[in-house]
Design a protein around this motif. Structure first.
Motif, short mmCIF file in Angstrom:
data_model
loop_
_atom_site.label_atom_id
_atom_site.label_comp_id
_atom_site.label_asym_id
_atom_site.label_seq_id
_atom_site.Cartn_x
_atom_site.Cartn_y
_atom_site.Cartn_z
N SER A 192 -33.29 32.16 -72.27
CA SER A 192 -34.65 32.09 -72.89
C SER A 192 -34.70 32.67 -74.39
O SER A 192 -35.73 32.37 -74.99
N PHE A 193 -33.26 32.44 -75.03
CA PHE A 193 -33.13 32.84 -76.34
C PHE A 193 -32.33 31.92 -76.92
O PHE A 193 -31.44 31.33 -76.52
N LEU A 194 -32.53 31.55 -78.36
CA LEU A 194 -31.88 30.65 -79.11
C LEU A 194 -30.52 31.48 -79.60
O LEU A 194 -30.47 32.52 -79.55
N GLY A 195 -29.43 30.58 -80.08
CA GLY A 195 -28.43 31.23 -80.43
C GLY A 195 -27.39 31.65 -79.18
O GLY A 195 -26.43 32.41 -79.45
N GLU A 196 -27.49 30.99 -78.20
CA GLU A 196 -26.55 31.08 -77.18
C GLU A 196 -25.19 30.62 -77.37
O GLU A 196 -24.95 29.51 -77.67
N VAL A 197 -24.23 31.57 -76.88
CA VAL A 197 -22.72 30.96 -76.75
C VAL A 197 -22.38 31.31 -75.46
O VAL A 197 -22.73 32.34 -74.66
N SER A 198 -21.93 30.28 -74.53
CA SER A 198 -22.02 30.36 -73.39
C SER A 198 -20.56 31.20 -72.90
O SER A 198 -19.81 31.49 -73.55
N SER A 199 -20.54 31.54 -71.57
CA SER A 199 -19.59 32.02 -71.02
C SER A 199 -18.30 31.67 -71.18
O SER A 199 -17.17 32.29 -71.06
N ASP A 200 -18.08 30.30 -71.59
CA ASP A 200 -16.84 29.51 -71.77
C ASP A 200 -16.51 29.54 -73.20
O ASP A 200 -15.64 28.97 -73.70
N GLY A 201 -17.42 29.94 -73.97
CA GLY A 201 -17.20 30.20 -75.46
C GLY A 201 -17.88 28.93 -76.41
O GLY A 201 -17.76 29.07 -77.47
N SER A 202 -18.43 28.02 -75.60
CA SER A 202 -18.93 27.10 -76.25
C SER A 202 -20.33 27.18 -76.86
O SER A 202 -21.15 28.26 -76.20
N VAL A 203 -20.71 26.52 -77.90
CA VAL A 203 -21.85 27.03 -78.73
C VAL A 203 -22.96 25.91 -78.51
O VAL A 203 -22.47 24.95 -78.32
N HIS A 204 -24.16 26.42 -78.03
CA HIS A 204 -25.30 25.38 -77.82
C HIS A 204 -26.30 25.37 -79.12
O HIS A 204 -27.34 25.15 -78.65
N PHE A 205 -25.84 25.45 -80.22
CA PHE A 205 -26.83 25.30 -81.50
C PHE A 205 -25.87 24.79 -82.59
O PHE A 205 -24.55 24.83 -82.64
N ALA A 213 -29.32 23.28 -88.00
CA ALA A 213 -30.61 22.85 -87.57
C ALA A 213 -31.22 24.27 -87.07
O ALA A 213 -32.28 24.26 -86.57
N LEU A 214 -30.79 25.43 -87.40
CA LEU A 214 -31.34 26.53 -87.27
C LEU A 214 -32.69 26.89 -87.97
O LEU A 214 -32.43 27.08 -89.15
N PRO A 215 -33.67 27.40 -87.52
CA PRO A 215 -34.76 27.95 -88.28
C PRO A 215 -34.24 29.20 -89.03
O PRO A 215 -33.70 30.10 -88.63
N PRO A 216 -34.93 29.72 -90.14
CA PRO A 216 -34.80 30.72 -91.01
C PRO A 216 -34.81 32.35 -90.12
O PRO A 216 -33.97 32.97 -90.20
N GLU A 217 -35.69 32.27 -89.13
CA GLU A 217 -35.57 33.54 -88.05
C GLU A 217 -34.40 33.78 -87.41
O GLU A 217 -34.14 34.84 -87.00
N LYS A 244 -28.26 35.18 -85.56
CA LYS A 244 -28.66 35.95 -84.49
C LYS A 244 -28.16 35.25 -83.27
O LYS A 244 -29.12 34.49 -82.41
N CYS A 245 -26.89 35.08 -82.97
CA CYS A 245 -26.40 34.72 -81.56
C CYS A 245 -25.94 35.78 -80.63
O CYS A 245 -25.92 36.99 -80.98
N PRO A 274 -21.33 45.58 -75.96
CA PRO A 274 -22.02 46.62 -76.78
C PRO A 274 -23.23 45.98 -77.54
O PRO A 274 -23.40 44.66 -77.26
N GLN A 275 -24.47 46.96 -77.90
CA GLN A 275 -25.72 46.40 -78.37
C GLN A 275 -25.56 45.59 -79.65
O GLN A 275 -24.59 45.78 -80.60
N LEU A 276 -26.11 44.59 -79.72
CA LEU A 276 -26.30 43.74 -81.07
C LEU A 276 -27.35 44.35 -81.99
O LEU A 276 -28.09 45.19 -81.62
N PRO A 277 -27.03 44.09 -83.56
CA PRO A 277 -28.05 44.76 -84.20
C PRO A 277 -29.13 44.08 -84.97
O PRO A 277 -29.83 44.46 -85.78
N TYR A 278 -29.54 43.37 -83.82
CA TYR A 278 -30.75 42.52 -84.02
C TYR A 278 -31.48 42.10 -82.73
O TYR A 278 -30.72 42.15 -81.64
N ASP A 279 -32.66 41.74 -82.71
CA ASP A 279 -33.30 41.26 -81.63
C ASP A 279 -33.18 39.76 -81.48
O ASP A 279 -32.90 38.92 -82.37
N LEU A 280 -32.71 39.43 -80.17
CA LEU A 280 -32.78 37.85 -79.83
C LEU A 280 -34.00 37.01 -80.16
O LEU A 280 -35.16 37.53 -80.28
N VAL A 281 -33.84 35.66 -80.66
CA VAL A 281 -35.08 35.02 -81.02
C VAL A 281 -35.35 34.09 -79.77
O VAL A 281 -34.45 33.27 -79.43
N PRO A 282 -36.60 34.25 -79.21
CA PRO A 282 -36.91 33.38 -78.09
C PRO A 282 -37.08 32.04 -78.54
O PRO A 282 -37.41 31.62 -79.69
#
Length: 101
Positions: A7-20, A24-28, A76-77, A93-101
């Motif tokens: 449910s969040f933008l910027g997902e990298v899948s468990s096989d390392g592939s990128v879904h964005f 084309a990403l928005p500024p946020e 913000k991936c 470990p924790q990321l230093p930002y909130d994920l973008v829905p």
């Protein structure tokens, strides 16, 4: 708390592939990080590789450093490692930002 990564933008899948596409990403979807936040970010992505064995294209996760100010910017991936891997290896470990829905 469990996060439904799909449910969040910027997902990298468990096989390392990128879904964005970065172009084309928005500024946020971009974050300026302090040196402490950059350290957290690098610890997270190093953990993705070291703990889970997931290799992500470095061009996707490498910070962009402003040539004049030295400020670091990142997308913000996050990595969707899956509940099974988290149960086996523990959380990332924790990321230093909130994920973008």
């Amino acid at each position: 708390s469990s996060i439904s990564h799909s449910s969040f933008l910027g997902e990298v899948s468990s096989d390392g592939s990128v879904h964005f596409s970065q172009a084309a990403l928005p500024p946020e979807m971009f974050a300026k990080l302090t040196s402490a936040q950059l350290s957290m970010y690098e610890t997270y992505w190093n953990g993705v590789t070291a703990i889970y064995g997931i290799n992500v294209d470095r061009s996707v996760i490498a910070p962009w450093i402003h040539p004049e100010s030295g400020d670091a910017y990142v997308v913000k991936c996050h990595c969707a490692v899956g509940k099974k891997k988290i149960k086996e290896h523990g959380p990332l470990p924790q990321l230093p930002y909130d994920l973008v829905p």
